[in-house]
Design a protein around this motif. Sequence first.
Motif, PDB file in Angstrom:
ATOM      1  N   TYR A 185      -4.680   0.124   2.649  1.00  0.00           N
ATOM      2  CA  TYR A 185      -3.418   0.715   3.282  1.00  0.00           C
ATOM      3  C   TYR A 185      -2.781   2.033   2.675  1.00  0.00           C
ATOM      4  CZ  TYR A 185      -2.837  -3.120   6.334  1.00  0.00           C
ATOM      5  OH  TYR A 185      -3.322  -3.958   7.481  1.00  0.00           O
ATOM      6  N   GLY A 186      -2.923   2.102   1.275  1.00  0.00           N
ATOM      7  CA  GLY A 186      -2.777   3.109   0.516  1.00  0.00           C
ATOM      8  C   GLY A 186      -3.504   4.438   0.996  1.00  0.00           C
ATOM      9  N   LEU A 187      -4.684   4.115   1.287  1.00  0.00           N
ATOM     10  CA  LEU A 187      -5.683   5.167   1.903  1.00  0.00           C
ATOM     11  C   LEU A 187      -5.363   5.700   3.461  1.00  0.00           C
ATOM     12  CD1 LEU A 187      -9.038   4.041   0.650  1.00  0.00           C
ATOM     13  CD2 LEU A 187      -8.071   6.167  -0.305  1.00  0.00           C
ATOM     14  N   LEU A 188      -5.108   4.552   3.941  1.00  0.00           N
ATOM     15  CA  LEU A 188      -4.679   4.714   5.413  1.00  0.00           C
ATOM     16  C   LEU A 188      -3.267   5.575   5.458  1.00  0.00           C
ATOM     17  CD1 LEU A 188      -5.460   3.909   8.184  1.00  0.00           C
ATOM     18  CD2 LEU A 188      -3.988   2.041   8.224  1.00  0.00           C
ATOM     19  N   THR A 189      -2.515   5.319   4.850  1.00  0.00           N
ATOM     20  CA  THR A 189      -1.122   5.840   4.902  1.00  0.00           C
ATOM     21  C   THR A 189      -1.123   7.239   4.270  1.00  0.00           C
ATOM     22  OG1 THR A 189      -0.124   4.731   2.998  1.00  0.00           O
ATOM     23  CG2 THR A 189       0.319   3.831   5.218  1.00  0.00           C
ATOM     24  N   VAL A 190      -1.729   7.780   3.140  1.00  0.00           N
ATOM     25  CA  VAL A 190      -1.807   9.006   2.844  1.00  0.00           C
ATOM     26  C   VAL A 190      -2.484  10.089   3.786  1.00  0.00           C
ATOM     27  CG1 VAL A 190      -3.913   9.324   1.454  1.00  0.00           C
ATOM     28  CG2 VAL A 190      -1.750  10.242   0.618  1.00  0.00           C
ATOM     29  N   LEU A 191      -3.117   9.697   4.798  1.00  0.00           N
ATOM     30  CA  LEU A 191      -4.091  10.620   5.757  1.00  0.00           C
ATOM     31  C   LEU A 191      -3.141  11.655   5.978  1.00  0.00           C
ATOM     32  CD1 LEU A 191      -6.722   8.176   7.249  1.00  0.00           C
ATOM     33  CD2 LEU A 191      -7.041   9.808   5.263  1.00  0.00           C
ATOM     34  N   GLY A 231       0.891  -1.212  -0.126  1.00  0.00           N
ATOM     35  CA  GLY A 231      -0.049   0.080  -0.068  1.00  0.00           C
ATOM     36  C   GLY A 231       0.718   1.272   0.014  1.00  0.00           C
ATOM     37  N   ILE A 232       1.861   1.224   0.522  1.00  0.00           N
ATOM     38  CA  ILE A 232       2.992   2.505   0.688  1.00  0.00           C
ATOM     39  C   ILE A 232       3.797   2.426  -0.669  1.00  0.00           C
ATOM     40  CG2 ILE A 232       4.997   3.441   1.884  1.00  0.00           C
ATOM     41  CD1 ILE A 232       4.008   1.967   4.403  1.00  0.00           C
ATOM     42  N   THR A 233       4.408   1.285  -1.054  1.00  0.00           N
ATOM     43  CA  THR A 233       5.454   1.550  -2.138  1.00  0.00           C
ATOM     44  C   THR A 233       4.460   1.515  -3.398  1.00  0.00           C
ATOM     45  OG1 THR A 233       5.659  -0.951  -2.241  1.00  0.00           O
ATOM     46  CG2 THR A 233       7.096   0.192  -1.215  1.00  0.00           C
ATOM     47  N   GLY A 234       3.330   0.852  -3.646  1.00  0.00           N
ATOM     48  CA  GLY A 234       2.446   0.953  -4.795  1.00  0.00           C
ATOM     49  C   GLY A 234       1.313   2.194  -4.864  1.00  0.00           C
ATOM     50  N   GLY A 235       1.239   2.857  -3.591  1.00  0.00           N
ATOM     51  CA  GLY A 235       0.196   3.576  -3.672  1.00  0.00           C
ATOM     52  C   GLY A 235       0.702   5.112  -2.930  1.00  0.00           C
ATOM     53  N   SER A 236       0.537   5.227  -1.622  1.00  0.00           N
ATOM     54  CA  SER A 236       0.612   6.633  -1.064  1.00  0.00           C
ATOM     55  C   SER A 236       2.091   7.205  -1.309  1.00  0.00           C
ATOM     56  CB  SER A 236       0.379   6.339   0.466  1.00  0.00           C
ATOM     57  OG  SER A 236       1.315   5.654   1.110  1.00  0.00           O
ATOM     58  N   LEU A 237       3.088   6.265  -0.984  1.00  0.00           N
ATOM     59  CA  LEU A 237       4.523   6.845  -1.077  1.00  0.00           C
ATOM     60  C   LEU A 237       4.756   7.245  -2.602  1.00  0.00           C
ATOM     61  CD1 LEU A 237       7.112   7.818   0.210  1.00  0.00           C
ATOM     62  CD2 LEU A 237       7.792   5.647   0.422  1.00  0.00           C
TER      63      LEU A 237
END
Length: 293
Positions: free
Chosen positions: A193-199, A77-83
């Motif tokens: 996890y992408g949504l959660l970690t971008v908050l 979620g972090i490496t493919g999403g938010s970050l």
Amino acid sequence: MDIIMNQKLLWHLLAVGVVAVWGTTFVNTKILYNSGLTPSEIFFLRFLIAYVAIWFISPRKLFANSWRDEGTMLLLGITGGSLFFVAENSAVALTYVNNVSFITSTSPLVTVILGIVFVKSIKATWTLIVGSLIALVGVGLVIFNGSFILHLNPWGDLLALLTAVCWAVYTLLMKRVSERYSAVFITRKLFFYGLLTVLPMFLIDPWTVSLATLLTPKVAFNLLLLGLVASFLCFALWTVVIERLGVMTASNYQYLNPITTVVASAIWLSEPMTAIAYIGSALILIGVIVSNK
């Protein structure tokens, strides 16, 4: 044998299709930027739409089989999403778009390097290395359009490099879980996890877009394309592609991104295709064919 070959061809065509869609999302994102949405808002709404959509077909299982696997889902979620998306959008704000496009497009090469170093089952062949380098030259021609003046901005360029590393890590992590979990389950966890970690980003850059703006046809249409097609559908299909074709073969198709971006820009943004862009596109195709031979 013919059935197996036809199935293999199908997965290769699917990989090309997914990357083609991802290459055109530049146009959708640019339209949303021009409509007043921030990078964090675009990412959050894109993944929120995808997360809601995937719940209709996802198994009701909430957690992975082990805490280690759940931790891997968080990293996806972090490496493919938010970050990945926050770093890419921030890099564009700090440095030249050409720099960001070129550096981000090196992710297949970074995947090869990290795979050789950290994954025992991955071995480099001369065709893989030569094909990757040919494709990389093609990417440079397409993006820089024959003008190779690289204006450096350390922070922006480092953030762009971070996106390439993020996608490489994402691809290798996906290899670890794609054989034990369904593509739909992995993709749903990725979105969550992408949504959660971008908050936390909204503490730095507060939410500003209004509901009226989101409901305008142009904004709603482009958000739905990003959420339902580029995220919901394409992320799930990419998980299957990695499982079927392997990490190295799948990652090399990322070199095709600039081709579809240039074509989409020519069609929808009236940015002309030049002779250099055609030559670069041809080199990318040759490089991908040689790498995947």
